[in-house]
Write a protein that holds these residues in place. Structure first.
Motif, mmCIF file in Angstrom:
data_model
loop_
_atom_site.group_PDB
_atom_site.id
_atom_site.type_symbol
_atom_site.label_atom_id
_atom_site.label_comp_id
_atom_site.label_asym_id
_atom_site.label_seq_id
_atom_site.Cartn_x
_atom_site.Cartn_y
_atom_site.Cartn_z
ATOM 1 N N ARG A 175 -23.903 24.291 -14.914
ATOM 2 C CA ARG A 175 -24.156 24.749 -13.395
ATOM 3 C C ARG A 175 -24.158 23.383 -12.517
ATOM 4 N NH1 ARG A 175 -25.308 29.841 -12.050
ATOM 5 N NH2 ARG A 175 -26.581 28.927 -10.348
ATOM 6 N N PRO B 280 -22.979 32.887 -21.584
ATOM 7 C CA PRO B 280 -24.155 32.349 -21.481
ATOM 8 C C PRO B 280 -24.075 30.805 -21.918
ATOM 9 C CG PRO B 280 -24.303 33.886 -23.149
ATOM 10 C CD PRO B 280 -23.018 34.033 -22.552
ATOM 11 N N ARG C 221 -21.335 30.939 -9.685
ATOM 12 C CA ARG C 221 -22.115 30.527 -10.973
ATOM 13 C C ARG C 221 -22.151 28.874 -11.126
ATOM 14 N NH1 ARG C 221 -21.051 31.794 -17.381
ATOM 15 N NH2 ARG C 221 -23.069 31.089 -17.897
ATOM 16 N N ASP D 210 -24.057 28.044 -19.004
ATOM 17 C CA ASP D 210 -25.101 27.623 -18.331
ATOM 18 C C ASP D 210 -25.188 26.103 -18.023
ATOM 19 O OD1 ASP D 210 -25.476 30.395 -17.726
ATOM 20 O OD2 ASP D 210 -27.054 30.641 -18.906
ATOM 21 N N ARG D 211 -25.129 25.483 -18.996
ATOM 22 C CA ARG D 211 -25.458 24.110 -19.052
ATOM 23 C C ARG D 211 -24.343 23.379 -17.951
ATOM 24 N NH1 ARG D 211 -21.955 21.414 -22.783
ATOM 25 N NH2 ARG D 211 -20.542 22.932 -23.792
#
Length: 389
Positions: free
Chosen positions: A291, A285, A315, A288-289
């Motif tokens: 993406r 997780p 992703r 995520d930054r």
């Protein structure tokens, strides 16, 4: 006098097959706006305006538009050719363009003929343009002691210092140069300029002038207080993912005192280098930054996973580069060819090949000289835009 120092635009270059023309246009918009908003007196561009000797028409049009806007702003611009440019092509019409305040310095013979600009606060500032000096091409014309980067730059700077010494006391000086200066940190996106095994020159070559505006290395950096790289305004390789892309705003006082400030450049999209096993990259997780970033993913899975790029794109939609480096010991015979070549220049690779085909017997001193001359000839052809027969 307030100077805006930039370099290495590389107009026409793409980033892992992604066209960068829109990002380059946005940067030039930012450049012109900075000139107006920050009351810049002169813009200096330290080479590699284009990415190749014969640039695409879209890049030429972008350059032409930038020149018109700078001229319309009434701010003089001094620029030199770099090792990616064709000096002859870039310098076409230089005499006419100079009437509009755009001063192109692409001929090594003119290195000691400065652009003299009056400072509103008093006194002239002499801007000397040293275009990229390919040693094999300029050694004789500059009277250099040998065909090496340090020798030809020293010869050029000797001419600059001689001209400066003949000018009125108080004349300040700025030198534009396109070179690899010792102490600078390279990245993967600069073209190799090694000659005779030595590319870097000492900063002391430029002693005696008030400011040296360097181009070639793509990271903004300070070699000495008066010798600086602006770096490229955009990233052109993933090795630049930690770079802060800026220009230098230099205030050069009447007494030669200097104040430097970094001016941020617009970032079209951040870069991210991710490394690990595929499942970890897909599930962590904390990633995520990234993406929205352009991504280079290095997979360390012992066995190559199924459809890795397609799964990564789900992703990280802007994944551009996929590298495989399985978790193995360095002496593993299955280590990749790329891993074994990492950190080795063309000369070393060629010498290793000779040793390989001879059963371990490397090239003689004479053969090493021949190999080095061949690589130098190829680079000269690349600079001139011509092909050896």
């Amino acid at each position: 006098m307030r100077i805006l120092h930039t370099s290495d635009w590389h107009l026409g270059r793409s980033f892992h097959r992604v066209p960068m023309l829109d990002a380059q246009a946005a940067y030039l918009d930012h450049l012109v706006e900075t000139v107006r908003a920050r009351s810049v007196d002169v813009v200096v561009v330290a080479g590699d305006v284009y990415d190749r000797a014969v640039p695409p028409l879209s890049a030429v049009q972008l350059f032409d538009d930038a020149l018109h806007r700078l001229a319309a702003a009434g701010v003089p611009t001094v620029m030199i050719s770099g090792n990616h440019d064709s000096a002859r092509r870039l310098g076409v019409g230089a005499g006419l363009i100079a009437r509009a305040g755009i001063h192109l310095r692409t001929d090594p013979a003119d290195c000691a003929t400065p652009v003299l600009l009056p400072d509103p606060e008093g006194g002239d500032v002499a801007f000397y343009g040293l275009p990229y000096l390919e040693p094999a091409l300029v050694k004789d014309s500059l009277g250099a002691s040998k065909a090496g980067h340090e020798a030809v730059l020293t010869a050029a700077m000797d001419r600059v210092r001689a001209d400066l010494a003949a000018r009125p006391d108080g004349t300040r000086s700025v030198v534009l140069a396109h070179a690899f200066v010792a102490g600078g940190e390279p990245s993967d996106s600069e073209r190799d300029i090694t000659v005779g095994g030595v590319a870097a020159v000492p900063a002391g070559v430029f002693d005696g002038v008030d400011y040296v505006a360097l181009g070639h290395l793509h990271g903004c950096q300070t070699v000495t207080e008066r010798v600086r790289y602006s770096g490229s305004p955009l990233a052109y390789s993933f090795s630049e993912h930690t770079h802060r892309k800026t220009m230098w705003l230099i205030d050069l006082g009447t007494g030669g005192d200097l104040v430097a400030e970094r001016v941020e450049c617009p970032v079209p999209r951040p870069l991210a280098r991710l490394r690990g096993r595929l499942e970890a990259l897909l599930e962590d997780p904390a990633l995520d930054r990234h993406r929205g970033a352009w991504v280079e993913a290095t997979l360390t899975d012992p066995a190559r996973p199924d459809e890795p790029m397609a799964r990564l794109l789900e992703r990280f939609p802007y994944t551009l580069s996929l590298v495989f480096e399985p978790e193995r010991t360095p002496d593993d015979p299955s280590a990749s060819y790329a891993q074994r070549l990492r950190g080795r220049d063309d000369q070393q690779i060629a010498e290793d090949f000779v040793a390989h085909v001879r059963g371990g017997s490397g090239p003689s001193a004479r053969e090493r000289t021949v190999l080095r001359a061949a690589f130098d000839d190829v680079r000269v052809d690349d600079v001139t835009g011509e092909v050896s027969r």
